[in-house]
Enzyme design. Structure first.
Site, short mmCIF file in Angstrom:
data_model
loop_
_atom_site.label_atom_id
_atom_site.label_comp_id
_atom_site.label_asym_id
_atom_site.label_seq_id
_atom_site.Cartn_x
_atom_site.Cartn_y
_atom_site.Cartn_z
N ARG A 103 0.81 -1.23 0.00
CA ARG A 103 0.00 0.00 0.00
C ARG A 103 0.84 1.28 0.00
O ARG A 103 0.37 2.34 0.38
CB ARG A 103 -1.00 0.00 1.17
N LYS A 122 3.38 11.59 -10.72
CA LYS A 122 2.51 10.79 -11.60
C LYS A 122 3.21 9.47 -11.91
O LYS A 122 4.35 9.46 -12.39
CB LYS A 122 2.24 11.53 -12.90
N GLU A 142 10.14 18.44 -24.47
CA GLU A 142 9.53 18.83 -23.20
C GLU A 142 10.09 20.16 -22.70
O GLU A 142 9.38 20.95 -22.08
CB GLU A 142 9.75 17.74 -22.16
N LYS A 195 8.23 22.97 -13.51
CA LYS A 195 7.37 21.87 -13.07
C LYS A 195 7.14 21.93 -11.57
O LYS A 195 6.03 21.69 -11.10
CB LYS A 195 7.96 20.52 -13.46
N GLU A 236 -3.68 17.56 -10.23
CA GLU A 236 -4.17 18.00 -11.53
C GLU A 236 -5.65 18.35 -11.51
O GLU A 236 -6.43 17.95 -12.38
CB GLU A 236 -3.89 16.94 -12.59
N ARG A 296 -2.27 22.43 -13.10
CA ARG A 296 -1.30 21.42 -13.51
C ARG A 296 -1.61 20.84 -14.89
O ARG A 296 -0.72 20.34 -15.58
CB ARG A 296 -1.25 20.29 -12.47
N ASN A 322 0.26 19.25 -19.70
CA ASN A 322 -0.08 18.29 -20.76
C ASN A 322 -0.09 18.94 -22.14
O ASN A 322 -0.60 18.35 -23.10
CB ASN A 322 -1.46 17.68 -20.48
N HIS A 349 0.33 16.97 -25.32
CA HIS A 349 0.19 15.56 -24.98
C HIS A 349 -1.15 14.97 -25.41
O HIS A 349 -1.26 13.75 -25.53
CB HIS A 349 0.36 15.36 -23.47
N HIS A 402 -0.33 11.74 -27.17
CA HIS A 402 -0.64 10.42 -26.64
C HIS A 402 -1.42 9.59 -27.65
O HIS A 402 -1.22 8.36 -27.76
CB HIS A 402 -1.44 10.54 -25.34
N HIS A 424 7.97 9.33 -27.28
CA HIS A 424 7.11 10.28 -26.57
C HIS A 424 7.41 11.73 -26.94
O HIS A 424 6.50 12.52 -27.24
CB HIS A 424 7.26 10.08 -25.06
#
Length: 382
Positions: free
Chosen positions: A131, A153, A195, A239, A249, A253, A257, A260, A264, A277
């Site tokens: 956990r 993330k 990026e 960042k 997010e 935030r 993206n 992206h 993606h 990527h």
């Protein structure tokens, strides 16, 4: 051990604050920094699982393990195949198997030694083992250094979409050693530059202008130490600033993206093999920039985004020798369908991150399929 010059950037997240340390040669200090006397991030004597891929582990695994062992940690390792196609639940199970075999406890930790794929998977494995146990990010690609290693993330891909399975799990430390970029393939270096350009567009006008002033951005050997340090410092600070304001997010935030959404979709539709990527994000930024021009939205920030700004962005992307055209082997209809599976979809509407000016961005769901289709068709011809 001699003193080491480093830059430290604090990510101020309540209850989960941590440092990003940028230090040439810092890999050899991994153990001592984790075992910091008086305030250790991970108590010496605990078990530490290093997760890497074969190429990175051969280059840097021994140094990382030696540093950890000499600091008093019990170290084991898990080597996973390289590549986005292995970013799956099956790989997480392999990490968990090694954790079980070595009896990792809640006081243990995992260290991600590799690029963004290794970082995402190790973070998710740590978030879900017992956990949640500690994770440390040691990125070895430029893309991971400026993006994937920070912000918490973590996750893996679903066969129908990228990063659909995951959790937020903040690292105890992000250790960036720029010297490891000396062994990074040139294509992967360029992917990271995508990026960096993103941060310039959405947050940091001075960074954007510094990149414009650079003679070359396409090859690590042609980038000065000063420029590389600027790229790392500004990107990591951007960042950290954004994540500190919005951990999960729920608001600002989402601007991280930028590029992206379409990016993606391109990655997914090309099987995570044809286009990496950073290349996909580069194409996605071109698309987003053209959508902003085509919509001619009322500016929500100071400044404006017009065709001139879009061309400046495209010129930077081309300077890094990154693609600006959509792949010819995927259909516009397939991209539009893939967009509907994006994590940012709310109430059935695709949310796009668009530039308001160079240095600012915003999120909108007011982009119709027809507008996206027109821009995608136009971007085929660039």
């Amino acid at each position: 051990m001699t003193a080491l010059t480093k830059t430290t950037i604090r990510v101020n997240i309540p209850q989960d604050a941590y440092d990003i340390r940028i230090a040439p040669g810092g890999l050899d200090y991994l153990g001592p920094w984790l075992a910091a006397e008086g305030n250790p991030l991970i108590k010496p004597g605990q078990k530490v699982l290093v997760v890497s891929n074969p190429v990175v582990f051969e280059l840097y695994g021994e140094r990382a393990i030696t540093s950890l062992t000499q600091a008093g940690y019990q170290v084991c390792h898990c080597i996973l195949p390289a590549g986005e196609s292995y970013k799956t639940l099956a790989s997480i199970e392999k990490i968990h198997d090694v954790a079980y075999e070595n009896r990792l406890e809640r006081s243990s930790a995992m260290v991600a030694l590799g690029g963004g794929v290794i970082g995402d998977m190790t973070g998710f494995a740590a978030a879900t083992w017992l956990r949640g146990i500690a994770v440390v990010q040691v990125p070895t690609s430029l893309l991971a250094m400026v993006d994937a290693s920070m912000g918490g993330k973590t996750g893996v891909n679903h066969p129908r979409g990228k990063n659909l399975i995951g959790a937020f799990h903040q690292p105890k430390l992000v250790l960036i050693d720029p010297k490891v970029l000396e062994t990074l393939p040139v294509r992967e270096f360029r992917a990271g530059v995508a990026e960096v350009i993103k941060y310039g567009v959405i947050w940091d006008l001075p960074l954007f202008e510094r990149l414009e002033a650079a003679e070359r951005l396409d090859d690590f050997t042609q980038v000065s130490h000063e420029l590389l340090q600027t790229m790392l410092n500004h990107s990591c600070q951007a960042k950290a600033d954004v994540v500190s304001q919005d951990v999960r997010e729920a608001g600002i935030r989402a601007i991280l993206n930028y590029g992206h959404t379409v990016g993606h979709a391109i990655e997914s539709l090309t099987g995570y093999s044809e286009i990496n990527h950073g290349e996909a994000v580069a194409i996605g930024m071109v698309v987003a920039g053209e959508i902003a021009v085509a919509l001619n939205l009322e500016p929500v920030t100071d400044g404006t985004w017009d065709e001139s700004a879009a061309q400046r962005q495209k010129a930077l992307i081309e300077k890094a020798q990154l693609p600006t055209r959509l792949p010819t082997d995927i259909s516009i209809d397939d991209i539009l369908r893939a967009l509907k599976s994006d994590k940012k979809v709310q109430s059935g509407r695709v949310r796009f991150v668009l530039p308001g000016s160079i240095g600012t961005a915003f999120v909108t769901d007011q982009v119709s399929n027809e507008s996206v289709r027109r821009v995608l068709n136009a971007c085929r011809a660039f």
